[in-house]
Design a protein around this motif. Sequence first.
Motif, mmCIF file in Angstrom:
data_model
loop_
_atom_site.group_PDB
_atom_site.id
_atom_site.type_symbol
_atom_site.label_atom_id
_atom_site.label_comp_id
_atom_site.label_asym_id
_atom_site.label_seq_id
_atom_site.Cartn_x
_atom_site.Cartn_y
_atom_site.Cartn_z
ATOM 1 N N VAL A 1 0.859 -1.174 0.000
ATOM 2 C CA VAL A 1 0.000 0.000 0.000
ATOM 3 C C VAL A 1 0.897 1.225 0.000
ATOM 4 C CG1 VAL A 1 -1.786 1.262 1.242
ATOM 5 C CG2 VAL A 1 -1.820 -1.231 1.206
ATOM 6 N N GLN A 2 0.762 2.031 -1.021
ATOM 7 C CA GLN A 2 1.584 3.226 -1.164
ATOM 8 C C GLN A 2 1.026 4.359 -0.312
ATOM 9 O OE1 GLN A 2 1.463 4.075 -5.318
ATOM 10 N NE2 GLN A 2 2.774 2.372 -5.859
ATOM 11 N N PRO A 3 1.842 5.359 -0.031
ATOM 12 C CA PRO A 3 1.341 6.512 0.723
ATOM 13 C C PRO A 3 0.270 7.259 -0.075
ATOM 14 C CG PRO A 3 3.745 6.513 0.649
ATOM 15 C CD PRO A 3 3.281 5.429 -0.257
ATOM 16 N N ASN A 4 -0.644 7.889 0.621
ATOM 17 C CA ASN A 4 -1.692 8.740 0.063
ATOM 18 C C ASN A 4 -2.697 7.989 -0.806
ATOM 19 O OD1 ASN A 4 -0.466 10.957 1.297
ATOM 20 N ND2 ASN A 4 0.864 11.285 -0.467
ATOM 21 N N LEU A 5 -2.898 6.698 -0.587
ATOM 22 C CA LEU A 5 -3.942 5.973 -1.302
ATOM 23 C C LEU A 5 -5.232 6.067 -0.509
ATOM 24 C CD1 LEU A 5 -2.343 2.664 -2.650
ATOM 25 C CD2 LEU A 5 -2.902 4.719 -3.898
ATOM 26 N N ASP A 6 -6.331 6.372 -1.194
ATOM 27 C CA ASP A 6 -7.616 6.413 -0.509
ATOM 28 C C ASP A 6 -8.237 5.026 -0.499
ATOM 29 O OD1 ASP A 6 -8.127 6.282 -3.180
ATOM 30 O OD2 ASP A 6 -9.781 7.704 -3.154
ATOM 31 N N ALA A 7 -9.411 4.924 0.114
ATOM 32 C CA ALA A 7 -10.059 3.624 0.296
ATOM 33 C C ALA A 7 -10.418 2.970 -1.029
ATOM 34 C CB ALA A 7 -11.303 3.786 1.158
ATOM 35 N N THR A 8 -10.866 3.757 -2.000
ATOM 36 C CA THR A 8 -11.254 3.161 -3.284
ATOM 37 C C THR A 8 -10.036 2.639 -4.038
ATOM 38 O OG1 THR A 8 -11.207 5.353 -4.311
ATOM 39 C CG2 THR A 8 -13.333 4.546 -3.537
ATOM 40 N N ALA A 9 -8.909 3.317 -3.929
ATOM 41 C CA ALA A 9 -7.696 2.849 -4.595
ATOM 42 C C ALA A 9 -7.193 1.563 -3.952
ATOM 43 C CB ALA A 9 -6.612 3.925 -4.557
ATOM 44 N N VAL A 10 -7.275 1.482 -2.624
ATOM 45 C CA VAL A 10 -6.856 0.257 -1.933
ATOM 46 C C VAL A 10 -7.824 -0.873 -2.278
ATOM 47 C CG1 VAL A 10 -6.527 -0.809 0.336
ATOM 48 C CG2 VAL A 10 -5.689 1.493 -0.094
ATOM 49 N N ALA A 11 -9.115 -0.566 -2.387
ATOM 50 C CA ALA A 11 -10.097 -1.582 -2.766
ATOM 51 C C ALA A 11 -9.801 -2.111 -4.164
ATOM 52 C CB ALA A 11 -11.506 -0.993 -2.710
ATOM 53 N N MET B 1 -14.104 -9.874 5.282
ATOM 54 C CA MET B 1 -13.818 -8.439 5.126
ATOM 55 C C MET B 1 -13.273 -7.825 6.408
ATOM 56 S SD MET B 1 -14.305 -7.243 2.141
ATOM 57 C CE MET B 1 -15.017 -7.826 0.636
ATOM 58 N N ALA B 2 -13.806 -8.218 7.549
ATOM 59 C CA ALA B 2 -13.356 -7.637 8.821
ATOM 60 C C ALA B 2 -11.885 -7.943 9.067
ATOM 61 C CB ALA B 2 -14.218 -8.169 9.971
ATOM 62 N N THR B 3 -11.459 -9.160 8.750
ATOM 63 C CA THR B 3 -10.046 -9.540 8.940
ATOM 64 C C THR B 3 -9.149 -8.770 7.985
ATOM 65 O OG1 THR B 3 -10.836 -11.752 9.510
ATOM 66 C CG2 THR B 3 -8.477 -11.509 9.081
ATOM 67 N N ASN C 1 -6.290 -6.121 9.110
ATOM 68 C CA ASN C 1 -4.911 -6.295 8.641
ATOM 69 C C ASN C 1 -4.386 -4.979 8.060
ATOM 70 O OD1 ASN C 1 -2.522 -6.977 7.366
ATOM 71 N ND2 ASN C 1 -3.307 -8.853 6.486
ATOM 72 N N LEU C 2 -5.237 -4.245 7.343
ATOM 73 C CA LEU C 2 -4.794 -3.021 6.700
ATOM 74 C C LEU C 2 -4.625 -1.842 7.665
ATOM 75 C CD1 LEU C 2 -6.888 -3.120 3.436
ATOM 76 C CD2 LEU C 2 -4.421 -3.307 3.623
ATOM 77 N N ILE C 3 -5.422 -1.796 8.735
ATOM 78 C CA ILE C 3 -5.342 -0.615 9.603
ATOM 79 C C ILE C 3 -4.455 -0.820 10.821
ATOM 80 C CG2 ILE C 3 -7.568 0.287 8.880
ATOM 81 C CD1 ILE C 3 -8.818 -0.777 11.407
ATOM 82 N N THR C 4 -3.933 -2.031 11.017
ATOM 83 C CA THR C 4 -3.019 -2.263 12.135
ATOM 84 C C THR C 4 -1.583 -2.216 11.627
ATOM 85 O OG1 THR C 4 -3.175 -4.643 11.855
ATOM 86 C CG2 THR C 4 -4.640 -3.626 13.463
ATOM 87 N N ALA C 5 -0.704 -1.687 12.440
ATOM 88 C CA ALA C 5 0.719 -1.601 12.068
ATOM 89 C C ALA C 5 1.336 -2.985 12.156
ATOM 90 C CB ALA C 5 1.455 -0.649 13.001
ATOM 91 N N GLN C 6 2.282 -3.244 11.278
ATOM 92 C CA GLN C 6 2.912 -4.560 11.257
ATOM 93 C C GLN C 6 4.363 -4.459 11.564
ATOM 94 O OE1 GLN C 6 1.938 -6.536 7.635
ATOM 95 N NE2 GLN C 6 -0.208 -6.608 8.181
ATOM 96 N N ALA D 1 -18.327 -3.681 -0.792
ATOM 97 C CA ALA D 1 -18.413 -4.307 0.528
ATOM 98 C C ALA D 1 -17.165 -3.987 1.352
ATOM 99 C CB ALA D 1 -18.583 -5.817 0.389
ATOM 100 N N PHE D 2 -16.015 -3.959 0.692
ATOM 101 C CA PHE D 2 -14.773 -3.613 1.395
ATOM 102 C C PHE D 2 -14.813 -2.174 1.890
ATOM 103 C CE2 PHE D 2 -10.562 -1.638 1.119
ATOM 104 C CZ PHE D 2 -9.914 -2.339 2.121
ATOM 105 N N VAL D 3 -15.238 -1.247 1.033
ATOM 106 C CA VAL D 3 -15.286 0.169 1.427
ATOM 107 C C VAL D 3 -16.298 0.367 2.549
ATOM 108 C CG1 VAL D 3 -15.860 2.484 0.596
ATOM 109 C CG2 VAL D 3 -14.498 0.970 -0.820
ATOM 110 N N THR D 4 -17.426 -0.343 2.484
ATOM 111 C CA THR D 4 -18.427 -0.252 3.544
ATOM 112 C C THR D 4 -17.868 -0.751 4.874
ATOM 113 O OG1 THR D 4 -20.141 -0.611 1.898
ATOM 114 C CG2 THR D 4 -20.763 -0.935 4.197
ATOM 115 N N GLU D 5 -17.179 -1.881 4.851
ATOM 116 C CA GLU D 5 -16.580 -2.428 6.071
ATOM 117 C C GLU D 5 -15.497 -1.496 6.610
ATOM 118 O OE1 GLU D 5 -16.037 -4.836 9.266
ATOM 119 O OE2 GLU D 5 -17.577 -5.095 7.739
#
Length: 172
Positions: A110-120, A161-163, A167-172, A134-138
């Motif tokens: 995931v690159q910097p400055n990507l919005d939710a639709t780009a990540v989807a 989708m929740a997992t 995974n995307l919003i937690t730091a690794q 469904a991903f954007v809604t979750e």
Amino acid sequence: MFKNRALITGIGAGIIVGALLLQVMLIRPSSPSNSGISLEEMDPQKLKDEASKYYLVLEKNVKMYTQAELDAAIQKRLKEESDKLAAAQPQDQPKSSPPPVALSKIVIYVQPNLDATAVAELLYRASVISDRKAFVTELNKQGGNYKIQVGYHEFEGNLDMATIVTNLITAQ
């Protein structure tokens, strides 16, 4: 006699300077070509070599294809090859079930400055998710639109989708 003597003097000087510049341009010989060879003196091969320095030079009989024509030709060739393979397989053998597919590990950056639709879109193209909305809604539900972490994210197997969002919003 004239009240604007400076104006008249300037106009006269401009006309004289302009006439002198015109005479200098007429006296100067035309500029020689860069290679010193005129086009009339060149044989076709030399002309082609000189033109290829600045342009793409092709033979007259070379066929140029558009992207659509190329794609159509590739699809046609693939169909011919698949027909050949289907004809070469023995018909009397019963078809066995395909081997079980091993769970694959997919890594997404995931690159910097990507919005939710780009990540989807990125996850959809990598076959991690099957529905972008469904991903954007979750993601909205978990409040992660602006919390998506930059970096590499690993996805293994079929995840809900929740997992994926976690995974995307937690730091690794």
